[in-house]
Design a protein around this motif. Sequence first.
Motif, PDB file in Angstrom:
ATOM      1  N   GLU A   1      63.898  54.615  -6.073  1.00 16.38           N
ATOM      2  CA  GLU A   1      62.826  54.708  -5.079  1.00 16.38           C
ATOM      3  C   GLU A   1      62.508  56.156  -4.700  1.00 16.38           C
ATOM      4  OE1 GLU A   1      60.710  52.476  -4.001  1.00 16.38           O
ATOM      5  OE2 GLU A   1      61.662  51.116  -5.448  1.00 16.38           O
ATOM      6  N   PRO A   2      63.495  56.975  -4.342  1.00 18.03           N
ATOM      7  CA  PRO A   2      63.183  58.382  -4.054  1.00 18.03           C
ATOM      8  C   PRO A   2      62.587  59.101  -5.263  1.00 18.03           C
ATOM      9  CG  PRO A   2      65.377  57.825  -3.252  1.00 18.03           C
ATOM     10  CD  PRO A   2      64.912  56.670  -4.064  1.00 18.03           C
TER      11      PRO A   2
ATOM     12  N   GLU B   1      58.919  58.182  -5.501  1.00 17.07           N
ATOM     13  CA  GLU B   1      58.200  58.835  -4.408  1.00 17.07           C
ATOM     14  C   GLU B   1      57.973  60.322  -4.718  1.00 17.07           C
ATOM     15  OE1 GLU B   1      58.428  58.799   0.485  1.00 17.07           O
ATOM     16  OE2 GLU B   1      60.250  58.505  -0.708  1.00 17.07           O
TER      17      GLU B   1
ATOM     18  N   GLY C   1      55.345  60.878  -7.381  1.00 17.72           N
ATOM     19  CA  GLY C   1      53.992  60.753  -6.826  1.00 17.72           C
ATOM     20  C   GLY C   1      53.546  62.026  -6.109  1.00 17.72           C
ATOM     21  N   TYR C   2      54.451  62.609  -5.315  1.00 12.28           N
ATOM     22  CA  TYR C   2      54.094  63.845  -4.606  1.00 12.28           C
ATOM     23  C   TYR C   2      53.851  64.998  -5.589  1.00 12.28           C
ATOM     24  CZ  TYR C   2      55.718  61.486  -0.348  1.00 12.28           C
ATOM     25  OH  TYR C   2      55.886  60.617   0.689  1.00 12.28           O
TER      26      TYR C   2
END
Length: 943
Positions: free
Chosen positions: A8-9, A12, A15-16
Amino acid sequence: MEWQPEREPLLELVGYLKDALNGHDQNAQRYATMMLGQAKSSPVTASYLAYILSNGPLLQDLGLSSSDSILVRSSAAINLKNTIKASGKAYPHPDLVYIRSLALSALQDPVSQIRSFAGSVISEIVQKAGILGWPELLPELIALAGNDTGNISPQTQEGAMSAMAKICEDNKESLDRDYHGQRPLSVIIPKLLDITASPNPRVRAFALASINTFIPQTSQSVVASLDAIMARLFQLANDPSDSVRRNVCRSFTLLVDVRPDKIKPHMGGLVDYFVLQQRNTDDPDLALDAAEFWLCVGENERLCQSLGPFLSQIVPVLLESMVYDEEDILHLEGDADDADQEDRPEDLKPQFATTKTPRLATNGHIGTNGDNTQNTTPNNIITDDDFSEGEVEESDDGNAGNLEDRWNLRKCSAAALDVLASQFHGAVFAIILPYLTENLRHQDWTNREAAVLAIGAVADGCMEAVTPHLPDLVPYLLSLLNDREPVLRLITCWALGRYSSWASHLQDPSDRKRYFEPMMEGILNKMLDRNKRVQEAAASAFANLEEKATKGLTPYCGPIIRQFVRCFGQYKDRNMFILYDCVQTLAEHVGPALAQQDLIDTLMPAIIQRWSKVSDQSQEIFPLLECLSYVATALGDAFAPFAIPVFARCIRIIHQSLEEYLRSINNAALDKPSKDFLVTSLDLLSAIIQALDFRKGGELVETSQPRFFDLLLFCMEDPSNDVRQSSYALLGDCAVNIFNQLQPSLPALIPVLIRQLDLDNLRDQDNEQGFSVINNACWSCGEIAMNQNARMGPYVEQIYQRLLAIISNPEVPTSVNENAVIALGRLGVHCSQTLAPHLEEFGKPFLLIIEPVEYTDERAHAFLGFNRIVERNPQAMEGCLLDYFKASAAYAHHSTSNLNRGSLDESFQRNLVGYKGLIPNFEQFLQQLPERDAEKLRQSFNL
């Protein structure tokens, strides 16, 4: 167990990273940048970034396209590098071994851009940890690049050598240090030479580029291998790879400055080689590197004459290279009339305040280097990188899209022709004359343009040879100002500016009417050309003409000012900057002639109208304030009607800038404001205070809000040398012009001034500019001393110790020493009793330093103070008495001082007559002087 990311991290963060480089959605980009900034506070983020950088297939498994995958991995590398860069000195990360291993594995990536980014990360780790912090790295990279095992893939060899090149470039000093009796560079240079024999052309290029990094250092490791380097260069000279030959060209160019003795014996062969490489039309970058060789050799005093026998080979290839190529023509031909179009933000270049010349009470000069020579080695690493689709370039040249702003083969060739003309003069002109005859009137505008460029390039060096042709040439150039091609009009403006010195110095009135006035009028008219770049070139040429014509422009101020005002009404933002330069250059050279009421009524409303449109935060405020400084100086007290709002705005800008700086100190997230806001405002305040009647200037200071001297005190303690240099100039101007207003603040200002005089506060990296600050501090100290009189008493001892340290230090520039002894002497005018006990200590250096100083009022003040000190302690001069008598005779010879000589004459008279009574065999003593000096003393002082 090896660290593994959580899914999950990871998603994320991916995406950033993707959004951070997304120029299509600025909101997403800003949010992603903010989140990445927050993520850096977590130590595990660096491990995630390294994982993303090194795992291309994983990102494609996450659904990213090939181009997006490269984008995200590039973004990860950039963020990882910046995280390491912003960390502590040695980057003590708990997963550092893991990060290192992933960065090394990324050197094997099939995408060259990822390999390049991985090399940047590795180099950053080395910079933080030091060479010994990763001792196994360099041997491993060299082994990979050299294919020591015989089974290393070409991609990995390239990646390793690329990383090695970055490490060499970023760590060249530390690689040449001694570590336990061994220098890494002593091992690296021979290994790199071996690798230049690699069958992989990119590896060869990187290896040679790495060697080039160390050539300018002339370290013992390079010197020891110099013969081997030269031998390898000759072997690689005909390498099939353009990038290898580019590095060969660059190597020889670097060696020109470092070891010209190694180049000179091979000059004939090198000329043949570089001519051939410059004619390589398939690779303009290779041709540019070849052209830079002529520029470098031409500027080298030990080598330039060796080009003489080869001018007939070199000059023609330079002329060929000055013609626009077909690709350039597509960009330039039929360039639009764009004078009415607003400038784009990217058209505006960053503006910086001009560093002012230090205030001189003497005729000395600060040892600054005003050389604007084009750097011949802008980037050490040259390879044949052809980025795959979707790859992101690591660096971007902001001028890359603007043909006329780029340093290119055409400009380099013109600069080389200029240098050769300055060395060989008529010999160069004899070679280009047939070319000019053939091409100045050529049917193709590109040939005409190149011929005009050539005639302009040789203007300085071949003026004597060109002058007989100028009566025919100048009218023809003036006709080209109306050519349909803007580029030709542009270069013609430039060329006419180069010959403005000739036209400006014509003595015959009929010649001036025939040549100078049409040249001035033609350039002025082109300042309102329908093309903005032609406007810019014309304005620059006219500023050049102003520099050459100086006061000769006085009769023409009316039409010049009227044209400037039209330009103020029509110019867009970019060209406004060069227009300010035209106005200030005119003001500088015609001076008070500008103070006629009709000229003021024409010029000042246009400037003030523009002044009202420019915000306090605009970069345009810098050249505008500088321009107004020159205008105020030229107008003198006639500037008074405009002074109140201008003065108040400068105070406001200084106050705002100081407040913004204090906020940025307390909040790291805020950008620090440019110091140029302070510098230009302080300089304009100085100009106004000097220009106005002392009563008007004093009233401006008294009514200032916030209080003028409170702001000046802050500026005198600013960390920026530029700000402090301008601050002490302003302090001295206040002492000269508005001392009554300054005096109440001196108890707060003088201790700061004394601290500035302390040489121990100079930092090694900015000594040159730091000395400029001390120079102005010495000057302002002397001005204050002349007005504060005996009230300087409490500070004299401290000031003396600072000034003594300055004049006793051999590293201090001459002009600083001269201003220091003048300040010391001026202190003695009213505080001689305090300084007299120290006379034996400073008497001899005072006389030695002041001897070459021009005979000005300041010098006379200094000698008056020195004489008063001598009168109080005559015995202290025993060690330099003859020098004192020589200085007295020199003073007597210069009987035209501007200063009222009464007090100074009397002080010399008293001292010399006193010494006559003290010296037993006075006539015998005088005979040690040159007869002319002894006789002058007898006559002038009744000896």
